[in-house]
Design a protein around this motif. Structure first.
Motif, mmCIF file in Angstrom:
data_model
loop_
_atom_site.group_PDB
_atom_site.id
_atom_site.type_symbol
_atom_site.label_atom_id
_atom_site.label_comp_id
_atom_site.label_asym_id
_atom_site.label_seq_id
_atom_site.Cartn_x
_atom_site.Cartn_y
_atom_site.Cartn_z
ATOM 1 N N LEU A 46 0.264 -57.039 -89.395
ATOM 2 C CA LEU A 46 -1.193 -57.105 -89.202
ATOM 3 C C LEU A 46 -1.943 -56.565 -90.421
ATOM 4 C CD1 LEU A 46 -1.828 -56.158 -85.453
ATOM 5 C CD2 LEU A 46 -2.185 -58.365 -86.548
ATOM 6 N N HIS A 47 -1.349 -55.566 -91.064
ATOM 7 C CA HIS A 47 -1.985 -55.016 -92.262
ATOM 8 C C HIS A 47 -2.053 -56.089 -93.360
ATOM 9 C CE1 HIS A 47 -0.577 -50.703 -91.024
ATOM 10 N NE2 HIS A 47 -1.571 -51.153 -90.302
ATOM 11 N N LEU A 48 -0.933 -56.820 -93.536
ATOM 12 C CA LEU A 48 -0.901 -57.858 -94.570
ATOM 13 C C LEU A 48 -1.881 -58.979 -94.230
ATOM 14 C CD1 LEU A 48 0.402 -58.682 -97.246
ATOM 15 C CD2 LEU A 48 2.216 -59.825 -95.971
ATOM 16 N N LEU A 49 -1.952 -59.325 -92.939
ATOM 17 C CA LEU A 49 -2.932 -60.340 -92.507
ATOM 18 C C LEU A 49 -4.352 -59.843 -92.819
ATOM 19 C CD1 LEU A 49 -3.727 -62.972 -91.032
ATOM 20 C CD2 LEU A 49 -3.703 -61.672 -88.884
ATOM 21 N N GLY A 50 -4.598 -58.561 -92.543
ATOM 22 C CA GLY A 50 -5.925 -57.978 -92.787
ATOM 23 C C GLY A 50 -6.300 -58.001 -94.263
ATOM 24 N N THR A 51 -5.372 -57.535 -95.120
ATOM 25 C CA THR A 51 -5.701 -57.470 -96.558
ATOM 26 C C THR A 51 -5.836 -58.881 -97.158
ATOM 27 O OG1 THR A 51 -3.352 -57.269 -97.132
ATOM 28 C CG2 THR A 51 -4.610 -55.222 -96.967
ATOM 29 N N SER A 52 -4.982 -59.811 -96.696
ATOM 30 C CA SER A 52 -5.021 -61.174 -97.257
ATOM 31 C C SER A 52 -6.259 -61.938 -96.790
ATOM 32 C CB SER A 52 -3.769 -61.970 -96.863
ATOM 33 O OG SER A 52 -2.623 -61.298 -97.300
ATOM 34 N N SER A 53 -6.568 -61.844 -95.487
ATOM 35 C CA SER A 53 -7.694 -62.634 -94.955
ATOM 36 C C SER A 53 -9.029 -62.125 -95.482
ATOM 37 C CB SER A 53 -7.689 -62.621 -93.423
ATOM 38 O OG SER A 53 -7.760 -61.287 -92.961
ATOM 39 N N THR A 54 -9.184 -60.788 -95.591
ATOM 40 C CA THR A 54 -10.471 -60.269 -96.081
ATOM 41 C C THR A 54 -10.670 -60.640 -97.553
ATOM 42 O OG1 THR A 54 -9.405 -58.118 -96.426
ATOM 43 C CG2 THR A 54 -10.754 -58.354 -94.456
ATOM 44 N N TRP A 55 -9.595 -60.589 -98.337
ATOM 45 C CA TRP A 55 -9.714 -60.960 -99.751
ATOM 46 C C TRP A 55 -10.018 -62.457 -99.884
ATOM 47 C CZ3 TRP A 55 -6.116 -58.062 -103.694
ATOM 48 C CH2 TRP A 55 -6.675 -58.133 -104.971
ATOM 49 N N PHE A 56 -9.362 -63.273 -99.040
ATOM 50 C CA PHE A 56 -9.601 -64.728 -99.035
ATOM 51 C C PHE A 56 -11.078 -65.028 -98.744
ATOM 52 C CE2 PHE A 56 -9.906 -68.634 -96.405
ATOM 53 C CZ PHE A 56 -9.453 -69.566 -97.325
ATOM 54 N N LEU A 57 -11.612 -64.398 -97.690
ATOM 55 C CA LEU A 57 -12.995 -64.675 -97.279
ATOM 56 C C LEU A 57 -13.990 -64.155 -98.317
ATOM 57 C CD1 LEU A 57 -12.451 -63.786 -93.537
ATOM 58 C CD2 LEU A 57 -13.076 -66.056 -94.381
ATOM 59 N N LEU A 58 -13.711 -62.970 -98.844
ATOM 60 C CA LEU A 58 -14.614 -62.410 -99.856
ATOM 61 C C LEU A 58 -14.708 -63.345 -101.061
ATOM 62 C CD1 LEU A 58 -16.135 -60.063 -101.431
ATOM 63 C CD2 LEU A 58 -13.929 -59.841 -102.538
ATOM 64 N N ASP A 59 -13.557 -63.819 -101.548
ATOM 65 C CA ASP A 59 -13.576 -64.601 -102.787
ATOM 66 C C ASP A 59 -14.216 -65.973 -102.620
ATOM 67 O OD1 ASP A 59 -12.650 -62.622 -104.360
ATOM 68 O OD2 ASP A 59 -10.766 -63.573 -104.943
ATOM 69 N N ILE A 60 -14.209 -66.511 -101.398
ATOM 70 C CA ILE A 60 -14.946 -67.769 -101.179
ATOM 71 C C ILE A 60 -16.406 -67.535 -101.555
ATOM 72 C CG2 ILE A 60 -15.833 -69.395 -99.444
ATOM 73 C CD1 ILE A 60 -13.242 -69.093 -97.907
ATOM 74 N N ALA A 61 -16.986 -66.454 -101.025
ATOM 75 C CA ALA A 61 -18.394 -66.157 -101.295
ATOM 76 C C ALA A 61 -18.593 -65.707 -102.740
ATOM 77 C CB ALA A 61 -18.882 -65.078 -100.333
ATOM 78 N N PHE A 62 -17.700 -64.833 -103.205
ATOM 79 C CA PHE A 62 -17.904 -64.209 -104.515
ATOM 80 C C PHE A 62 -17.843 -65.227 -105.647
ATOM 81 C CE2 PHE A 62 -16.682 -61.618 -108.212
ATOM 82 C CZ PHE A 62 -17.677 -60.657 -108.146
ATOM 83 N N TYR A 63 -16.838 -66.096 -105.620
ATOM 84 C CA TYR A 63 -16.660 -67.016 -106.747
ATOM 85 C C TYR A 63 -17.591 -68.208 -106.672
ATOM 86 C CZ TYR A 63 -12.878 -64.476 -108.861
ATOM 87 O OH TYR A 63 -12.153 -63.516 -109.511
ATOM 88 N N SER A 64 -17.988 -68.606 -105.454
ATOM 89 C CA SER A 64 -18.926 -69.729 -105.386
ATOM 90 C C SER A 64 -20.239 -69.301 -106.029
ATOM 91 C CB SER A 64 -19.157 -70.151 -103.945
ATOM 92 O OG SER A 64 -19.749 -69.093 -103.229
#
Length: 531
Positions: free
Chosen positions: A296-314
């Protein structure tokens, strides 16, 4: 032994902040400075590349990179970065942090220079060779993510560890800033030396032949800071946590850290042999035991980084389009090619100066006071609020008199990305996984982020096009417009808040306590259940 921590690791945890901490921040941070410079400087020169290589005689607007070329030039480095994060992350756990650390830097230096030397007799061959070298540049940059974070977390004391890892990441802000300032200087010098009329006055004459040097110089200078820190990296000792917990070399761990901490540390052969014999700590990556303890920790760190970068890089990659849409950058036909580079770089530098750089350093200042969880939650919350505040009354912001308000709101979104999840998603994966998987798990989390960056960068390129097909950029299908794109990004940030709930708080706790490496098997189960 079970409840105890090795003396060498405890010495690191309780060490006062010393000069070697700052040396480590500078050595690791210069890698990140280079990463940011190299990744973001391409967005300063894409319009110039369009004018030089895709000029259309008689067109009322300057040449633009075709959609597929633009996507490749902007995105190929991300593909390389994602590959590098996974490969070097895994290699860092297999061979050791130090061995792999120099490799990533060497790749970055060579490919920065090579991307500026991109050659060819036709636009296609120049763009192909540029994409080839930017892929490998990204590959080197990718390795820097897991290794820099892991090395810094394993060197730091537990009291200020968050601030140290965040400080390494904050060097990105200076990299973006330097990229903008350097592009301003180069453009100003070339424009003074080789004056040219605006595009609408003389379409062909507005792009002087020397403009071809401008983008090459900007890309190649990225090699300089990386080359400067190569020697220092090669002299850094391997981290004690890798040497003791993974390589199981008590002697080397003690002697390396004695030098670093400047205190006498005894080698603990018996304790390390006991760790080696403890079967409960020998589970593999993605084994049932790993998934039970850290899934669950890996899911948490991966999913939050994935979602953040969608917004950040766009946002980041398409700043120049947003600035043009609200009139911060004049219409391209009113400028010559080099002036356009100057105006784009000026706008990006102002945003970096006002929001990007301060946001990073706010995280450094507060992460060990507020904690990772609170900063990440707060960042996603405000990003959501500002996205909706920009999107819902979007027409209001497009009027000339409201432009400054738009830029302020846009800057605040950036500020809370950096004083928020952009920094914490980098810090946390380096703290919560066992030493033998730390670099790999950080690489997986970071690669998820880069996947999000690709979704953001390319998705936004198409999504933000006007729904009216007469108003879209040349070669693009109609999209949903900027307003609806911003609403989508608001929803992405909202999901980021939800997935943050999976990420544990690591403030003030040792790495071994977080990963369950210094407890008995039964103890670590009960600790996990209390989280």
């Amino acid at each position: 032994m079970a409840g105890d921590q090795l003396h060498v690791l405890n010495a690191l945890d309780v060490a006062k902040t010393q000069w070697y901490h700052f040396t480590a921040i500078i050595i690791a941070g210069m890698g990140f400075f280079t990463d940011a410079y190299d990744l973001f400087c391409i967005s300063l020169v894409t319009k110039l590349l369009g004018r030089i290589y895709y000029h259309v005689d008689g067109a009322e607007k300057p040449g633009n990179l075709p959609p597929n070329v633009s996507a490749a030039v902007n995105g190929v480095a991300f593909v390389g970065t994602l590959t590098g994060q996974l490969f070097f992350g895994w290699l860092g756990d297999k061979l050791g942090r130090k061995k792999v650390y120099g490799m990533t830097l060497a790749v970055m230096v060579v490919c920065s220079v090579a991307s500026g030397l991109s050659f060819g007799s036709t636009p296609q061959t120049v763009m192909t060779s540029l994409c080839f070298f930017r892929f490998w540049l990204g590959f080197g940059i990718g390795g820097d993510y897991p290794l820099s974070a892991t090395i810094m977390s394993e060197y730091a004391n537990k009291k200020t560890r968050g601030a140290f890892i965040a400080a390494v990441f904050a060097m990105q802000g200076f990299g973006i800033l330097t990229g903008g300032i350097f592009a301003i200087i180069v453009a100003a010098v070339f424009d003074a030396k080789f004056p040219a009329p605006a595009y609408k006055v003389d379409a062909l004459g507005s792009t002087v032949p020397q403009a071809d040097f401008v983008w090459r110089i900007i890309l190649m200078v990225g090699a300089v800071p990386a080359a400067m820190t190569y020697y220092s990296r090669s002299k850094m000792p391997e981290t004690a946590r890798y040497t003791a917990l993974v390589a199981k070399d008590a002697e080397l761990a003690a002697s390396n850290m004695s030098k670093v901490l400047q205190v006498e540390i005894e080698a603990e052969h018996d304790s390390i042999e006991e760790i080696a014999r403890d079967r409960s700590k020998s589970f593999g990556l993605f084994s049932k035991e790993f998934l039970k303890r850290h899934g669950l920790h890996l899911l948490g760190t991966s999913s939050t980084w994935f979602l953040l970068d969608i917004a950040f890089y766009s946002q980041n990659l398409f700043q120049k389009d947003i600035f043009s849409a609200i009139g911060w950058i004049p219409p391209s036909q009113t400028m010559n090619a080099i002036q356009e580079v100057f105006m784009i770089a000026r706008a990006q530098t102002l945003i970096a100066l006002c929001s990007t750089v301060p946001g990073y350093w706010f995280t450094v200042a507060f992460i060990d006071i507020m904690g990772r969880f609170a900063i990440q939650m707060m960042g996603f919350f405000f990003m959501t609020v500002f996205m909706f505040a920009l999107a819902i009354p979007y027409d209001h912001w497009t009027h000339k008199e409201n432009r400054i308000g738009f830029v302020v709101m846009y800057s605040l979104t950036f500020f809370f990305a950096n004083f928020g999840p952009n920094a914490t998603t980098f810090v946390v994966p380096a703290e919560i996984f066992p030493a033998r998987f730390r670099s790999t798990c950080h690489g997986i989390s970071a690669a998820s982020g880069k996947l999000g960056a690709m979704v953001g960068a390319f998705g936004f390129l198409y999504l933000a096009q006007s729904p009216d097909k007469n108003k879209t950029e040349h070669g693009y299908p109609p999209g949903i417009g900027v307003k609806n794109s911003l609403i989508v990004l608001g929803v992405v940030n909202l999901l980021g808040m939800v997935f943050t709930l999976l990420v544990p708080e690591s403030k003030g706790r040792s790495l071994e306590e977080m990963s369950g490496e210094n407890e008995d098997h039964e103890e670590s189960s009960s600790i996990r259940n209390n989280h």
